[in-house]
Write an enzyme that holds these catalytic residues in place. Structure first.
Site, PDB file in Angstrom:
ATOM      1  N   HIS A  55      -7.841   9.366  -2.032  1.00  0.00           N
ATOM      2  CA  HIS A  55      -7.277   9.341  -0.672  1.00  0.00           C
ATOM      3  C   HIS A  55      -8.215   9.962   0.360  1.00  0.00           C
ATOM      4  O   HIS A  55      -8.283   9.524   1.506  1.00  0.00           O
ATOM      5  CB  HIS A  55      -5.937  10.091  -0.677  1.00  0.00           C
ATOM      6  CG  HIS A  55      -4.971   9.629   0.353  1.00  0.00           C
ATOM      7  ND1 HIS A  55      -3.620   9.505   0.122  1.00  0.00           N
ATOM      8  CD2 HIS A  55      -5.133   9.245   1.647  1.00  0.00           C
ATOM      9  CE1 HIS A  55      -3.019   9.073   1.214  1.00  0.00           C
ATOM     10  NE2 HIS A  55      -3.915   8.917   2.157  1.00  0.00           N
TER      11      HIS A  55
ATOM     12  N   ASP B 173       0.842  -1.197   0.000  1.00  0.00           N
ATOM     13  CA  ASP B 173       0.000   0.000   0.000  1.00  0.00           C
ATOM     14  C   ASP B 173       0.875   1.244   0.000  1.00  0.00           C
ATOM     15  O   ASP B 173       1.632   1.480   0.953  1.00  0.00           O
ATOM     16  CB  ASP B 173      -0.891   0.020   1.253  1.00  0.00           C
ATOM     17  CG  ASP B 173      -1.832   1.211   1.257  1.00  0.00           C
ATOM     18  OD1 ASP B 173      -2.897   1.120   0.625  1.00  0.00           O
ATOM     19  OD2 ASP B 173      -1.488   2.246   1.874  1.00  0.00           O
TER      20      ASP B 173
ATOM     21  N   LYS C  59      -2.708   5.991  -4.311  1.00  0.00           N
ATOM     22  CA  LYS C  59      -3.861   6.867  -4.031  1.00  0.00           C
ATOM     23  C   LYS C  59      -3.685   8.256  -4.633  1.00  0.00           C
ATOM     24  O   LYS C  59      -2.554   8.777  -4.693  1.00  0.00           O
ATOM     25  CB  LYS C  59      -4.050   7.008  -2.505  1.00  0.00           C
ATOM     26  CG  LYS C  59      -3.966   5.702  -1.755  1.00  0.00           C
ATOM     27  CD  LYS C  59      -4.281   5.838  -0.273  1.00  0.00           C
ATOM     28  CE  LYS C  59      -3.905   4.576   0.476  1.00  0.00           C
ATOM     29  NZ  LYS C  59      -2.494   4.500   0.896  1.00  0.00           N
TER      30      LYS C  59
ATOM     31  N   TYR D  55       2.843   9.812  -0.069  1.00  0.00           N
ATOM     32  CA  TYR D  55       3.892   9.188   0.761  1.00  0.00           C
ATOM     33  C   TYR D  55       5.283   9.430   0.157  1.00  0.00           C
ATOM     34  O   TYR D  55       6.294   9.157   0.798  1.00  0.00           O
ATOM     35  CB  TYR D  55       3.677   7.665   0.909  1.00  0.00           C
ATOM     36  CG  TYR D  55       2.369   7.233   1.540  1.00  0.00           C
ATOM     37  CD1 TYR D  55       1.519   8.140   2.150  1.00  0.00           C
ATOM     38  CD2 TYR D  55       1.989   5.897   1.534  1.00  0.00           C
ATOM     39  CE1 TYR D  55       0.308   7.728   2.712  1.00  0.00           C
ATOM     40  CE2 TYR D  55       0.787   5.479   2.103  1.00  0.00           C
ATOM     41  CZ  TYR D  55      -0.043   6.398   2.686  1.00  0.00           C
ATOM     42  OH  TYR D  55      -1.237   5.970   3.236  1.00  0.00           O
TER      43      TYR D  55
HETATM   44  N1  NAP Z   1      -5.779   6.101   3.517  1.00  0.00           N
HETATM   45  C1  NAP Z   1      -5.343   6.812   4.523  1.00  0.00           C
HETATM   46  O1  NAP Z   1      -5.759   7.952   4.754  1.00  0.00           O
HETATM   47  C2  NAP Z   1      -4.292   6.228   5.415  1.00  0.00           C
HETATM   48  C3  NAP Z   1      -3.978   6.851   6.625  1.00  0.00           C
HETATM   49  C4  NAP Z   1      -3.017   6.261   7.442  1.00  0.00           C
HETATM   50  C5  NAP Z   1      -2.392   5.099   7.057  1.00  0.00           C
HETATM   51  N2  NAP Z   1      -2.692   4.511   5.848  1.00  0.00           N
HETATM   52  C6  NAP Z   1      -2.016   3.256   5.391  1.00  0.00           C
HETATM   53  O2  NAP Z   1      -2.120   2.284   6.421  1.00  0.00           O
HETATM   54  C7  NAP Z   1      -0.825   1.853   6.813  1.00  0.00           C
HETATM   55  C8  NAP Z   1      -0.793   1.452   8.268  1.00  0.00           C
HETATM   56  O3  NAP Z   1      -1.188   2.498   9.117  1.00  0.00           O
HETATM   57  P1  NAP Z   1      -0.167   3.370  10.010  1.00  0.00           P
HETATM   58  O4  NAP Z   1       1.178   3.396   9.378  1.00  0.00           O
HETATM   59  O5  NAP Z   1      -0.833   4.667  10.229  1.00  0.00           O
HETATM   60  O6  NAP Z   1      -0.143   2.659  11.416  1.00  0.00           O
HETATM   61  P2  NAP Z   1      -0.063   1.162  12.025  1.00  0.00           P
HETATM   62  O7  NAP Z   1       0.144   0.174  10.951  1.00  0.00           O
HETATM   63  O8  NAP Z   1      -1.235   1.058  12.906  1.00  0.00           O
HETATM   64  O9  NAP Z   1       1.204   1.273  12.971  1.00  0.00           O
HETATM   65  C9  NAP Z   1       2.505   1.428  12.493  1.00  0.00           C
HETATM   66  C10 NAP Z   1       3.416   1.558  13.710  1.00  0.00           C
HETATM   67  O10 NAP Z   1       3.398   0.328  14.429  1.00  0.00           O
HETATM   68  C11 NAP Z   1       4.720  -0.176  14.567  1.00  0.00           C
HETATM   69  N3  NAP Z   1       4.692  -1.626  14.451  1.00  0.00           N
HETATM   70  C12 NAP Z   1       4.518  -2.395  13.360  1.00  0.00           C
HETATM   71  N4  NAP Z   1       4.512  -3.695  13.655  1.00  0.00           N
HETATM   72  C13 NAP Z   1       4.715  -3.782  14.998  1.00  0.00           C
HETATM   73  C14 NAP Z   1       4.824  -4.847  15.888  1.00  0.00           C
HETATM   74  N5  NAP Z   1       4.694  -6.107  15.477  1.00  0.00           N
HETATM   75  N6  NAP Z   1       5.055  -4.577  17.207  1.00  0.00           N
HETATM   76  C15 NAP Z   1       5.163  -3.291  17.627  1.00  0.00           C
HETATM   77  N7  NAP Z   1       5.055  -2.227  16.824  1.00  0.00           N
HETATM   78  C16 NAP Z   1       4.824  -2.462  15.511  1.00  0.00           C
HETATM   79  C17 NAP Z   1       5.498   0.443  13.430  1.00  0.00           C
HETATM   80  O11 NAP Z   1       6.844   0.514  13.805  1.00  0.00           O
HETATM   81  P3  NAP Z   1       8.059   0.275  12.777  1.00  0.00           P
HETATM   82  O12 NAP Z   1       7.807   1.181  11.613  1.00  0.00           O
HETATM   83  O13 NAP Z   1       9.223   0.613  13.598  1.00  0.00           O
HETATM   84  O14 NAP Z   1       8.043  -1.171  12.357  1.00  0.00           O
HETATM   85  C18 NAP Z   1       4.850   1.818  13.346  1.00  0.00           C
HETATM   86  O15 NAP Z   1       5.378   2.690  14.323  1.00  0.00           O
HETATM   87  C19 NAP Z   1       0.040   3.069   6.467  1.00  0.00           C
HETATM   88  O16 NAP Z   1       1.413   2.779   6.481  1.00  0.00           O
HETATM   89  C20 NAP Z   1      -0.528   3.446   5.143  1.00  0.00           C
HETATM   90  O17 NAP Z   1      -0.053   2.581   4.126  1.00  0.00           O
HETATM   91  C21 NAP Z   1      -3.643   5.056   5.032  1.00  0.00           C
END
Ligand code: NAP
Length: 276
Positions: free
Chosen positions: A113, A50, A80, A55
């Site tokens: 997005h 994704d 997106k 990004y």
């Molecule tokens: N469409 C939208 O508006 C939108 C908005 C937000 C996000 N997104 C997408 O969704 C994806 C995921 O959401 P997010 O990045 O916001 O947050 P998330 O996936 O909820 O959390 C990511 C965080 O969790 C940590 N993490 C990952 N695996 C872990 C584990 N097994 N144990 C402990 N910590 C862990 C990561 O650390 P490390 O990086 O150090 O591994 C990072 O700090 C994004 O990357 C993006 O692609 C889309």
């Protein structure tokens, strides 16, 4: 399908395209880092990435994919359209730009997005055209509420294949989930790990302990058992591996209920109810 889910399990979208249930989120992973982390993910068995124009890592993602040697059709790529690219002509150009950045002739899923008011209907017309041209295999939206979806569907031909929204036990959007199911729109959970905010929560830790799993694994497994596509972000091989290791256990119906009750309408990211 709970018991039989695997890392390469796919869900069939409303236009017949299949999407792997677990993908790698790449927000905040820059071009050079993404070039390292995507091959690690692909080695582990991830087949769904994704990204997004905003990004600023599409170039790195494309290079990583090319270097991996994995056939293009075996990896599901989402990108997106960003807020400044709404409107028919801009949307067409934005998709072309993303494809150029990625070095690809098509993406598997192209999402709006954010529901920029007064513009997303016109943008959707361009998305429909992009789908017809083969530049995207499926089109969808992100951060759309029921109201946005109803408005879009009233004024367009193609029902979005996916709605990517923030979703976790702490933001259990049951009404939106039920609505999407009723319309054949697949919900995809972003920030499924609450960006780390709730990973040390004692009630969540108690459940994790019962299964001998980490709290992150419980949140991912909960998303999958809820019927969502889920895209946790990880920027280390340890997290990548841990997040993919969620297919050798099942959360019981009772524990799923307990997790559902954690809802506190917690928006870690943005809240489209308020900001749109
Ligand atoms: N469409 C939208 O508006 C939108 C908005 C937000 C996000 N997104 C997408 O969704 C994806 C995921 O959401 P997010 O990045 O916001 O947050 P998330 O996936 O909820 O959390 C990511 C965080 O969790 C940590 N993490 C990952 N695996 C872990 C584990 N097994 N144990 C402990 N910590 C862990 C990561 O650390 P490390 O990086 O150090 O591994 C990072 O700090 C994004 O990357 C993006 O692609 C889309």
């Amino acid at each position: 399908m709970n018991n039989t889910m695997k890392l390469n399990t796919k869900i069939t979208l409303n236009n017949g395209v299949q999407i792997p249930i677990l993908g790698l989120g790449t927000w905040k992973i820059g071009d050079s880092k993404v070039e390292e982390i995507i091959p690690s993910a692909l080695n582990i068995g991830y087949r769904h990435i994704d990204t997004a124009a905003t990004y600023q890592n599409e170039v790195g993602a494309g290079k990583a994919l090319l270097k991996s040697g994995i056939a293009r059709e075996d990896v599901f790529i989402t990108t997106k359209l960003w807020n400044t690219d709404h409107g028919y002509d801009k949307a067409i150009a934005a998709c072309d730009k993303s494809l150029q950045n990625l070095g690809l002739s098509y993406v598997d899923l192209y999402l709006i997005h954010w529901p920029v008011a007064d513009l997303f209907i016109e943008t959707w017309a361009a998305m429909e055209e992009l789908l017809a041209s083969g530049k995207c295999r499926a089109i969808g939206v992100s951060n759309f509420t029921i109201k946005h979806l109803e408005s879009l569907m009233k004024q367009s031909t193609i029902i979005p294949a996916v709605n990517q929204v923030e979703f976790s036990p702490y933001l259990y959007q049951k009404e939106l989930l039920d609505f999407c199911i009723s319309q054949g729109i697949q919900l995809e959970a972003y920030s499924p790990l609450t960006r780390g905010n709730k990973l040390a929560n004692p009630k969540l830790a108690e459940i994790a302990e019962r299964y001998g799993k980490s709290t992150a694994q419980i949140l991912i497994r909960w998303s999958l058992q809820t019927g969502l596509v889920v895209i946790p972000k990880a920027s280390s091989p340890v997290h990548l591996r841990e997040n993919a290791d969620v297919f050798n256990f099942e959360i019981s119906a009772d524990d799923m209920q307990i997790l559902n009750s954690f809802n506190e309408d917690l928006h870690i990211c943005w809240n489209p109810e308020k900001e749109a």
